[in-house]
Every structure is written in structure tokens, then in C-alpha cells.
Enzyme design. Sequence first.
Site, PDB file in Angstrom:
ATOM      1  N   SER A  14       0.825  -1.218   0.000  1.00 47.09           N
ATOM      2  CA  SER A  14       0.000   0.000   0.000  1.00 47.09           C
ATOM      3  C   SER A  14       0.857   1.265   0.000  1.00 47.09           C
ATOM      4  O   SER A  14       1.801   1.392   0.786  1.00 47.09           O
ATOM      5  CB  SER A  14      -0.919   0.015   1.226  1.00 47.09           C
ATOM      6  OG  SER A  14      -1.615   1.254   1.268  1.00 47.09           O
ATOM      7  N   SER A  16      -0.602   4.194   0.564  1.00 48.60           N
ATOM      8  CA  SER A  16      -1.344   5.182   1.359  1.00 48.60           C
ATOM      9  C   SER A  16      -0.509   5.755   2.506  1.00 48.60           C
ATOM     10  O   SER A  16      -0.539   6.975   2.724  1.00 48.60           O
ATOM     11  CB  SER A  16      -2.641   4.565   1.894  1.00 48.60           C
ATOM     12  OG  SER A  16      -3.508   4.332   0.808  1.00 48.60           O
ATOM     13  N   LYS A  65     -13.442  -4.094   1.297  1.00 50.17           N
ATOM     14  CA  LYS A  65     -14.278  -2.912   1.029  1.00 50.17           C
ATOM     15  C   LYS A  65     -15.775  -3.198   1.174  1.00 50.17           C
ATOM     16  O   LYS A  65     -16.543  -2.297   1.516  1.00 50.17           O
ATOM     17  CB  LYS A  65     -13.979  -2.363  -0.369  1.00 50.17           C
ATOM     18  CG  LYS A  65     -12.615  -1.682  -0.470  1.00 50.17           C
ATOM     19  CD  LYS A  65     -12.426  -1.056  -1.839  1.00 50.17           C
ATOM     20  CE  LYS A  65     -11.029  -0.493  -2.003  1.00 50.17           C
ATOM     21  NZ  LYS A  65     -10.845   0.171  -3.294  1.00 50.17           N
ATOM     22  N   ASN A  86     -14.209   2.613   1.255  1.00 45.47           N
ATOM     23  CA  ASN A  86     -12.738   2.657   1.312  1.00 45.47           C
ATOM     24  C   ASN A  86     -12.254   3.649   2.366  1.00 45.47           C
ATOM     25  O   ASN A  86     -11.057   3.777   2.590  1.00 45.47           O
ATOM     26  CB  ASN A  86     -12.122   2.962  -0.063  1.00 45.47           C
ATOM     27  CG  ASN A  86     -12.249   4.417  -0.455  1.00 45.47           C
ATOM     28  OD1 ASN A  86     -13.114   5.126   0.036  1.00 45.47           O
ATOM     29  ND2 ASN A  86     -11.388   4.866  -1.339  1.00 45.47           N
ATOM     30  N   GLY A 126     -13.897  -4.516 -17.260  1.00 48.94           N
ATOM     31  CA  GLY A 126     -13.845  -5.022 -15.894  1.00 48.94           C
ATOM     32  C   GLY A 126     -15.171  -4.802 -15.194  1.00 48.94           C
ATOM     33  O   GLY A 126     -15.945  -3.913 -15.585  1.00 48.94           O
ATOM     34  N   ALA A 127     -15.424  -5.623 -14.183  1.00 45.04           N
ATOM     35  CA  ALA A 127     -16.714  -5.517 -13.482  1.00 45.04           C
ATOM     36  C   ALA A 127     -16.538  -5.785 -11.984  1.00 45.04           C
ATOM     37  O   ALA A 127     -17.460  -6.243 -11.316  1.00 45.04           O
ATOM     38  CB  ALA A 127     -17.718  -6.502 -14.087  1.00 45.04           C
ATOM     39  N   GLY A 129     -14.868  -4.357  -8.040  1.00 42.50           N
ATOM     40  CA  GLY A 129     -15.186  -3.249  -7.142  1.00 42.50           C
ATOM     41  C   GLY A 129     -14.832  -1.891  -7.723  1.00 42.50           C
ATOM     42  O   GLY A 129     -15.611  -0.934  -7.632  1.00 42.50           O
ATOM     43  N   ALA A 130     -13.653  -1.802  -8.350  1.00 42.49           N
ATOM     44  CA  ALA A 130     -13.229  -0.507  -8.896  1.00 42.49           C
ATOM     45  C   ALA A 130     -14.137  -0.108 -10.053  1.00 42.49           C
ATOM     46  O   ALA A 130     -14.516   1.059 -10.189  1.00 42.49           O
ATOM     47  CB  ALA A 130     -11.775  -0.600  -9.364  1.00 42.49           C
ATOM     48  N   THR A 151     -15.844 -12.302 -17.355  1.00 37.10           N
ATOM     49  CA  THR A 151     -17.005 -13.064 -16.880  1.00 37.10           C
ATOM     50  C   THR A 151     -18.244 -12.208 -17.104  1.00 37.10           C
ATOM     51  O   THR A 151     -18.505 -11.256 -16.354  1.00 37.10           O
ATOM     52  CB  THR A 151     -16.829 -13.396 -15.374  1.00 37.10           C
ATOM     53  OG1 THR A 151     -15.524 -13.950 -15.193  1.00 37.10           O
ATOM     54  CG2 THR A 151     -17.891 -14.353 -14.890  1.00 37.10           C
TER      55      THR A 151
HETATM   56  P1  NAP Z   1     -11.680  -7.027  -8.392  1.00 34.91           P
HETATM   57  O1  NAP Z   1     -12.935  -6.612  -7.737  1.00 34.91           O
HETATM   58  O2  NAP Z   1     -10.999  -8.286  -7.969  1.00 34.91           O
HETATM   59  O3  NAP Z   1     -11.962  -7.127  -9.996  1.00 34.91           O
HETATM   60  C1  NAP Z   1     -10.959  -7.612 -10.859  1.00 34.91           C
HETATM   61  C2  NAP Z   1     -11.410  -7.426 -12.313  1.00 34.91           C
HETATM   62  O4  NAP Z   1     -10.319  -7.826 -13.157  1.00 34.91           O
HETATM   63  C3  NAP Z   1     -12.599  -8.286 -12.730  1.00 34.91           C
HETATM   64  O5  NAP Z   1     -13.346  -7.618 -13.720  1.00 34.91           O
HETATM   65  C4  NAP Z   1     -11.893  -9.515 -13.327  1.00 34.91           C
HETATM   66  O6  NAP Z   1     -12.677 -10.217 -14.268  1.00 34.91           O
HETATM   67  C5  NAP Z   1     -10.752  -8.857 -14.046  1.00 34.91           C
HETATM   68  N1  NAP Z   1      -9.653  -9.777 -14.295  1.00 34.91           N
HETATM   69  C6  NAP Z   1      -8.752 -10.233 -13.383  1.00 34.91           C
HETATM   70  N2  NAP Z   1      -7.859 -11.056 -13.994  1.00 34.91           N
HETATM   71  C7  NAP Z   1      -8.207 -11.092 -15.319  1.00 34.91           C
HETATM   72  C8  NAP Z   1      -7.681 -11.754 -16.468  1.00 34.91           C
HETATM   73  N3  NAP Z   1      -6.596 -12.551 -16.386  1.00 34.91           N
HETATM   74  N4  NAP Z   1      -8.282 -11.558 -17.666  1.00 34.91           N
HETATM   75  C9  NAP Z   1      -9.364 -10.751 -17.768  1.00 34.91           C
HETATM   76  N5  NAP Z   1      -9.928 -10.099 -16.718  1.00 34.91           N
HETATM   77  C10 NAP Z   1      -9.355 -10.273 -15.510  1.00 34.91           C
HETATM   78  O7  NAP Z   1     -10.553  -5.898  -8.264  1.00 34.91           O
HETATM   79  P2  NAP Z   1     -10.747  -4.296  -8.114  1.00 34.91           P
HETATM   80  O8  NAP Z   1     -10.725  -3.924  -6.690  1.00 34.91           O
HETATM   81  O9  NAP Z   1     -11.893  -3.900  -8.968  1.00 34.91           O
HETATM   82  O10 NAP Z   1      -9.355  -3.777  -8.724  1.00 34.91           O
HETATM   83  C11 NAP Z   1      -9.061  -3.962 -10.103  1.00 34.91           C
HETATM   84  C12 NAP Z   1      -7.794  -3.220 -10.481  1.00 34.91           C
HETATM   85  O11 NAP Z   1      -7.955  -1.826 -10.244  1.00 34.91           O
HETATM   86  C13 NAP Z   1      -6.525  -3.628  -9.721  1.00 34.91           C
HETATM   87  O12 NAP Z   1      -5.480  -3.658 -10.652  1.00 34.91           O
HETATM   88  C14 NAP Z   1      -6.308  -2.503  -8.739  1.00 34.91           C
HETATM   89  O13 NAP Z   1      -4.939  -2.319  -8.437  1.00 34.91           O
HETATM   90  C15 NAP Z   1      -6.839  -1.329  -9.524  1.00 34.91           C
HETATM   91  N6  NAP Z   1      -7.315  -0.236  -8.652  1.00 34.91           N
HETATM   92  C16 NAP Z   1      -6.676   0.970  -8.736  1.00 34.91           C
HETATM   93  C17 NAP Z   1      -7.099   2.022  -7.936  1.00 34.91           C
HETATM   94  C18 NAP Z   1      -6.383   3.325  -8.018  1.00 34.91           C
HETATM   95  O14 NAP Z   1      -6.549   4.137  -7.086  1.00 34.91           O
HETATM   96  N7  NAP Z   1      -5.635   3.620  -9.052  1.00 34.91           N
HETATM   97  C19 NAP Z   1      -8.192   1.843  -7.054  1.00 34.91           C
HETATM   98  C20 NAP Z   1      -8.826   0.608  -7.011  1.00 34.91           C
HETATM   99  C21 NAP Z   1      -8.374  -0.431  -7.816  1.00 34.91           C
HETATM  100  P3  NAP Z   1     -13.596 -11.476 -13.810  1.00 34.91           P
HETATM  101  O15 NAP Z   1     -14.861 -10.881 -13.257  1.00 34.91           O
HETATM  102  O16 NAP Z   1     -13.802 -12.229 -15.072  1.00 34.91           O
HETATM  103  O17 NAP Z   1     -12.812 -12.242 -12.789  1.00 34.91           O
END
Ligand code: NAP
Length: 277
Positions: A14, A16, A65, A86, A126-127, A129-130, A151
Amino acid sequence: MELLGVIGNPIGHSLSPVMHSAAFKAVGRSALYLPFLVEADQLSQAIYGAQALGFTGLNITVPYKEKVLPYLTELTDEAEAVQSVNTIKFTEDRIIGHSTDGEGFMAAAEYELGYDFRGKTVLIVGAGGAAKAVTAALLNKQCQVYITNRTLERAEQLVHSLNRFGTQLEVVPLNSAALEPVMDEIEVVVNTTSVGMAQNLGQTPLAPSLLAPHQLVIDIIYNPEKTQLLKAAEQIGCRVQNGVGMLVWQAVKAWEFWWGITPPAEIMYQAVKASLS
Ligand code: NAP
């Protein structure tokens, strides 16, 4: 001295603590911000413990979260909309949950690019949390949003959970044949998947051949600072933005929630960039 921190598992990565600590130093605020590794079965003790110890607030990161919701006494509208928290603020008798991820995403593009999302057509890849936080913020700016995800079912669930926005939100399967017909309309592409991070460095979450030079391409990944998607988009002539700004601005918005003051964002950018390099 005020106490704050971030709870997650894992937590070592992190940024933060360095971001908030740099801002405390810059403005002369007497506060300490620490990372806390918390096991899932200790989450309630961690929250109530922080309250008992007089913490001002906490940030909550992966994987808690949503799991943290049962321990809060109330949610802000932003957290209620995405059922995700968050940022927590402790008052004498309340534990208030808030979400600054969506606000942080919008503020970063406004600050770095002067970009106004109002009424734009956006493709979210993507679908998770973010994606949900970013989508809710975009819908509040009257954007038309398409969601695509590996998915498909999860994308449909996301749309269902935000269905009060009606036809502003649609699902498209994650393949070139399904995406091609909508790409002409798309003004902004946002990657919210983890594709492009260490475990799949060099991969892109959608085929770069789908992109066009008029599009803004945002990847919310901040490590690496330039993912394969952003490199490919730049070669095509797109404007690009990485996830450092969203990381910084969700923290800026946390200060505004805790204290009603805006910290020096530039100091936070410098702290993050120094850590990443
Ligand atoms: P999450 O809830 O676990 O969601 C992950 C997403 O990535 C899902 O849509 C998942 O698809 C997809 N995914 C993972 N591996 C994959 C693969 N090999 N091929 C295709 N799709 C794949 O995670 P999250 O919290 O939303 O975070 C997602 C990303 O955002 C992370 O990289 C995180 O570091 C980044 N993030 C950045 C910030 C920032 O402040 N910049 C804030 C939050 C998050 P499925 O549904 O098919 O599994």
C-alpha cells in the site's frame, strides 16, 4: 496526535502511508498513518479496536471494502450507491463509511487533463469493485456507459446493481466482434481489470486494434506506471492516463471527508512517484 491507518490483506504494497505521511509533514499536521494487516476473522475487532483507541479514521482496501459494511453505523450516499467503503470516519458514537474511489477517478482526469466527463460515452473493461465505483461516478455525470468483462455474468450483476440509471448502462461481451460495432461511439476507454500488472505484465485487457486516436484511454493500474494497454494506445495516438491520479485523489477526498480540508495533491503525487521508482 491523531491516529489513522489502512486495513487490508495483503497490505505491504500500500502506498497510502507514504502519501498521507508526506501530506501531514507538508501541512504540519500532527497525525500518524499506519498500514495494518488484518485477517478476515479479525475484521470487526480491528474496526471496533480502532474506534476504542480514538482513531480519527481508516482506509479500507482489498479484500475488505464490502466485508466491512456490517460494522458501520451509517453510509454516505456514495458508499450506499456502490455498497463499498474505502474510507471510515469515527465520531464519538458513530462509524461512518464512505467511498472516495469514484470521486477520485473523476477528480484525477479533471486535474491532470482538464477532462470533463459530462455526457461522454465510456467503455469500462472489468466488473469488479473498482469498475462499480467508477461506473457509478460516470453515471452521475450523465455518461452512457458500456461494461465489458471476462465473466459476462459479473458485468450483468454490476448493471443490475446500478439499474436505476436505466439505459445509460449496457453490457457488451469481451470479444472484438461484439465490441467493434460500439467502438466508434466510445470517447473514453477505462481499464479497471488487473490485466497489465505484474502477474500478466505485457498483456492487454482488450485488443488494441479496437482503439482509435480520438479516444482517451485510462488505465487505473498504477504499477507499472505505463501498462501495455497505455503503450499501445499511445502508439495509436490516443491520450492516456494511468492510475496514479486516482490513487492520489481518492486520498485527497478522504482528507476532505475526515477534516473538510484539501491536502496538497502535488506532494502526494511526488510521494507516490518516488515510491514507485
Ligand atoms: P476485483 O474486484 O478483484 O476485480 C478484478 C477485475 O479484473 C474483474 O473484472 C476480473 O474479471 C478482471 N480480471 C482479473 N484477472 C483477469 C484476467 N486474467 N483476464 C481478464 N480479466 C481479468 O478488483 P478491483 O478492486 O476492482 O481492482 C481492479 C484493479 O484496479 C486492480 O489492478 C487494482 O490495483 C486497480 N485499482 C486501482 C485504484 C487506483 O486508485 N488507481 C483503485 C482501485 C483499484 P472477472 O470478473 O472475469 O474475474
